[in-house]
Design an enzyme around this catalytic site. Structure first.
Site, PDB file in Angstrom:
ATOM      1  N   HIS A 224     -21.493  17.354 -17.971  1.00 31.47           N
ATOM      2  CA  HIS A 224     -21.759  18.785 -18.044  1.00 31.47           C
ATOM      3  C   HIS A 224     -20.508  19.579 -18.393  1.00 31.47           C
ATOM      4  O   HIS A 224     -20.519  20.816 -18.382  1.00 31.47           O
ATOM      5  CB  HIS A 224     -22.312  19.234 -16.678  1.00 31.47           C
ATOM      6  CG  HIS A 224     -22.976  20.560 -16.675  1.00 31.47           C
ATOM      7  ND1 HIS A 224     -22.591  21.587 -15.815  1.00 31.47           N
ATOM      8  CD2 HIS A 224     -23.996  21.067 -17.401  1.00 31.47           C
ATOM      9  CE1 HIS A 224     -23.359  22.641 -16.012  1.00 31.47           C
ATOM     10  NE2 HIS A 224     -24.208  22.366 -16.962  1.00 31.47           N
ATOM     11  N   LYS A 226     -17.420  21.342 -20.467  1.00 30.61           N
ATOM     12  CA  LYS A 226     -17.193  22.034 -21.738  1.00 30.61           C
ATOM     13  C   LYS A 226     -15.693  22.239 -21.863  1.00 30.61           C
ATOM     14  O   LYS A 226     -15.106  23.054 -21.145  1.00 30.61           O
ATOM     15  CB  LYS A 226     -17.914  23.386 -21.786  1.00 30.61           C
ATOM     16  CG  LYS A 226     -19.430  23.295 -21.632  1.00 30.61           C
ATOM     17  CD  LYS A 226     -19.868  23.515 -20.218  1.00 30.61           C
ATOM     18  CE  LYS A 226     -21.378  23.522 -20.102  1.00 30.61           C
ATOM     19  NZ  LYS A 226     -21.829  23.560 -18.702  1.00 30.61           N
ATOM     20  N   ASP A 231      -3.877  21.037 -29.680  1.00 31.32           N
ATOM     21  CA  ASP A 231      -2.475  20.593 -29.716  1.00 31.32           C
ATOM     22  C   ASP A 231      -1.867  20.355 -28.348  1.00 31.32           C
ATOM     23  O   ASP A 231      -0.639  20.308 -28.218  1.00 31.32           O
ATOM     24  CB  ASP A 231      -1.608  21.614 -30.483  1.00 31.32           C
ATOM     25  CG  ASP A 231      -2.023  21.769 -31.936  1.00 31.32           C
ATOM     26  OD1 ASP A 231      -2.555  20.790 -32.500  1.00 31.32           O
ATOM     27  OD2 ASP A 231      -1.836  22.857 -32.497  1.00 31.32           O
ATOM     28  N   HIS A 400     -25.535  32.898 -16.181  1.00 31.67           N
ATOM     29  CA  HIS A 400     -25.223  31.473 -16.311  1.00 31.67           C
ATOM     30  C   HIS A 400     -23.784  31.158 -15.916  1.00 31.67           C
ATOM     31  O   HIS A 400     -23.399  29.995 -15.834  1.00 31.67           O
ATOM     32  CB  HIS A 400     -25.484  31.023 -17.760  1.00 31.67           C
ATOM     33  CG  HIS A 400     -25.408  29.556 -17.973  1.00 31.67           C
ATOM     34  ND1 HIS A 400     -24.307  28.931 -18.538  1.00 31.67           N
ATOM     35  CD2 HIS A 400     -26.293  28.561 -17.688  1.00 31.67           C
ATOM     36  CE1 HIS A 400     -24.526  27.635 -18.603  1.00 31.67           C
ATOM     37  NE2 HIS A 400     -25.710  27.375 -18.097  1.00 31.67           N
ATOM     38  N   LYS A 402     -20.350  30.478 -13.836  1.00 29.92           N
ATOM     39  CA  LYS A 402     -20.005  29.817 -12.580  1.00 29.92           C
ATOM     40  C   LYS A 402     -18.574  30.226 -12.222  1.00 29.92           C
ATOM     41  O   LYS A 402     -17.617  29.845 -12.899  1.00 29.92           O
ATOM     42  CB  LYS A 402     -20.085  28.294 -12.704  1.00 29.92           C
ATOM     43  CG  LYS A 402     -21.405  27.743 -13.297  1.00 29.92           C
ATOM     44  CD  LYS A 402     -21.259  27.495 -14.769  1.00 29.92           C
ATOM     45  CE  LYS A 402     -22.371  26.660 -15.371  1.00 29.92           C
ATOM     46  NZ  LYS A 402     -23.710  27.039 -15.168  1.00 29.92           N
ATOM     47  N   ASP A 407     -10.574  35.818  -1.289  1.00 30.56           N
ATOM     48  CA  ASP A 407      -9.651  36.860  -0.849  1.00 30.56           C
ATOM     49  C   ASP A 407      -9.115  37.644  -2.045  1.00 30.56           C
ATOM     50  O   ASP A 407      -9.880  37.990  -2.935  1.00 30.56           O
ATOM     51  CB  ASP A 407      -8.533  36.239  -0.002  1.00 30.56           C
ATOM     52  CG  ASP A 407      -9.076  35.645   1.302  1.00 30.56           C
ATOM     53  OD1 ASP A 407     -10.151  36.084   1.745  1.00 30.56           O
ATOM     54  OD2 ASP A 407      -8.429  34.739   1.858  1.00 30.56           O
TER      55      ASP A 407
END
Length: 482
Positions: A224, A226, A231, A400, A402, A407
């Protein structure tokens, strides 16, 4: 004297039934010894012995939670991967962030990650698809030596073809391009898309959990992650895949709300290492890459931890990471996740944080793209509201992203959802940034999202229809095996 045809059919059916129940009993033993949650174990054992004809094949496709081949290639100290990567890890540790005083909380997540907090980075918060892909494509265009590109979902649509064209252009310009996609998440990607990349000189492979005889049925695992690395100096990661819906072009769910992150400095090499581990599983090859960190020399640089997690880990890394973040919060812990089916550890830690006076807020979508997970979430919301947790439902399209905020000094962006799949079945990655200014940016993002959300009340649950409550409890029963 032989048996009659009806008798032979009955004997065959009896033999099949006996075999099915024997396989159910054997599979039950495997579930008892390997499934990580008690609820999941009970669910599988009951179904395997009650409906073995359906449950046995389902278990061997969906029920396993240990990714055996990856475990071997990643954890064996004498593996080719471990031997090759050892000096690279040593170099990364030389850039370890040293906090002003001993901090056991930082040490705990470093041990989970098997990587340190790295100093001398820059981080840029990228909100929604246009900002994220403008940044990613600019990074791809300016790459001079190599590109590492990995997505869970890649579509052959407007955005997917734009990525395709950028990779082809870089490959033809002499840049080494490595492209990895998940075989399940990108099952609709046509072979012509992949073939044209290969013809242009791009190294293309899919991450396939079914490689090897023992792993033939491991269809329930997903990569999952991405990740894009240019470089070894700049990297991108977060919630966005490659599809028009991530730009809000596909309006089935309304505007798409997502979060991504750009990193520069040694943290880019930590993401590069995560990519290499996945590439090695897919190809048994280790690309020839640069491993000398490029520290950022601006007036202020950030400590960043790259925390990969997945079913190859000895511990339930993603769940423990979230529990540690919640437990460490003194004033607030805000969490955004499109799917909210927390395990018992995260659920109890959220309750305890609220009970000790921490400002605990959970941001989830109003509009679902997964009905089962949508209904299952209602089984968890009531006890949280009762403990003082605030739950917000995002109204302006599909949420969508996450992310979490701890704090006024810590924030995380990544691919982990608050559900069993992310905690135990998916390969995920999270970046944790320790910086007050960056945390303030994440805070502003959350506040904007809260203004576009409705806060849930106990009355919302009390007014649910009987049908909704039944669906919710039914989905809750499947939560440990989702």
């Amino acid at each position: 004297m032989g048996f009659s045809s009806p008798t032979r059919r009955r004997l065959r059916l009896l033999s099949f039934a006996v075999l099915a129940h024997l396989l159910g009993a054997y599979s039950s033993l495997d579930a008892l010894m390997s499934t990580r949650t008690s609820q999941g174990t009970i669910a599988w054992i009951v179904s395997l012995n009650t409906f073995p004809y359906i449950a046995v094949p389902a278990y061997w496709v969906f029920g396993r939670d240990r990714f055996q081949g990856y475990v071997i290639s990643r954890r064996d100290d004498d593996s080719n991967l471990a031997i090759t990567m050892a000096p690279k890890l040593h170099e990364l540790w030389s850039h370890q962030f040293e906090p002003p005083e001993a901090n056991s909380q930082l040490s705990a997540v470093e041990r989970l990650a098997k990587l340190p907090f790295l100093a001398h980075n820059r981080a840029e918060l990228l909100i929604d698809g246009e900002a994220a892909f403008d940044s990613i494509f600019e990074g791809i265009k300016t790459a001079e030596r190599y590109l590492l590109v990995q997505f869970y979902i890649v579509r052959d649509d407007q955005l997917g073809r734009k990525l395709h064209d950028h990779l082809v252009e870089r490959a033809q310009a002499g840049v080494e391009v490595y492209f990895l996609y998940d075989e399940i998440g990108s099952y609709q990607l046509p072979s012509s898309y992949v073939q044209s990349l290969r013809e242009a000189g791009v190294e293309v492979h899919h991450f396939h959990s079914t490689r090897g005889l023992r792993n033939r049925f491991q269809l329930n695992f997903r990569n999952h992650r991405k990740i894009v690395v240019a470089d070894g100096e700049r990297a991108w990661m977060g919630g966005m895949n490659v599809g028009d819906e991530y730009l809000g072009i596909n309006m089935d769910l309304g505007p798409w709300r997502d979060t991504h992150l750009k990193l520069e400095g040694p943290a880019a090499l930590a993401l590069q290492m995560v990519f290499v581990e996945d590439w090695y599983w897919a190809t048994e090859q280790i690309p020839d890459l640069d491993w000398q960190p490029a520290p950022q020399n601006s007036h202020k640089t950030l400590p960043v931890l790259i925390l990969p997690s997945g079913p190859a880990d000895r511990f339930e890394t993603a769940s423990l990471m979230m529990q540690q973040a919640i437990q460490s919060a003194q004033q607030r812990i805000w969490i955004a996740s499109p799917y909210f089916v927390p395990d018992e550890g995260v659920l109890n830690t959220l309750k305890l944080a609220a009970l000790r006076g921490v400002d605990v807020r959970i941001l989830i979508p109003e509009v679902p793209d997964n009905p089962l997970l949508y209904y299952a979430a209602y089984a968890f919301i009531g006890p949280l509201l009762d403990a003082g947790v605030e739950v917000f439902r995002y109204q302006n399209g599909f949420l969508h992203g996450k992310a979490f905020l701890v704090d006024h000094h810590g924030a995380g962006v990544g691919t982990v959802n608050l559900d069993n799949r992310s905690f135990r079945l998916n390969f995920e990655v999270t970046a944790i940034v320790l910086d007050a200014d960056f945390a303030a940016e994440v805070e502003a993002m959350f506040i904007q999202d809260f203004t576009l959300s409705r806060r849930m009340l106990m009355e919302d649950l009390e007014n649910l229809s009987l049908r909704h409550r039944v669906f919710s409890r039914g989905a809750y029963l499947f939560a440990p095996v989702l």
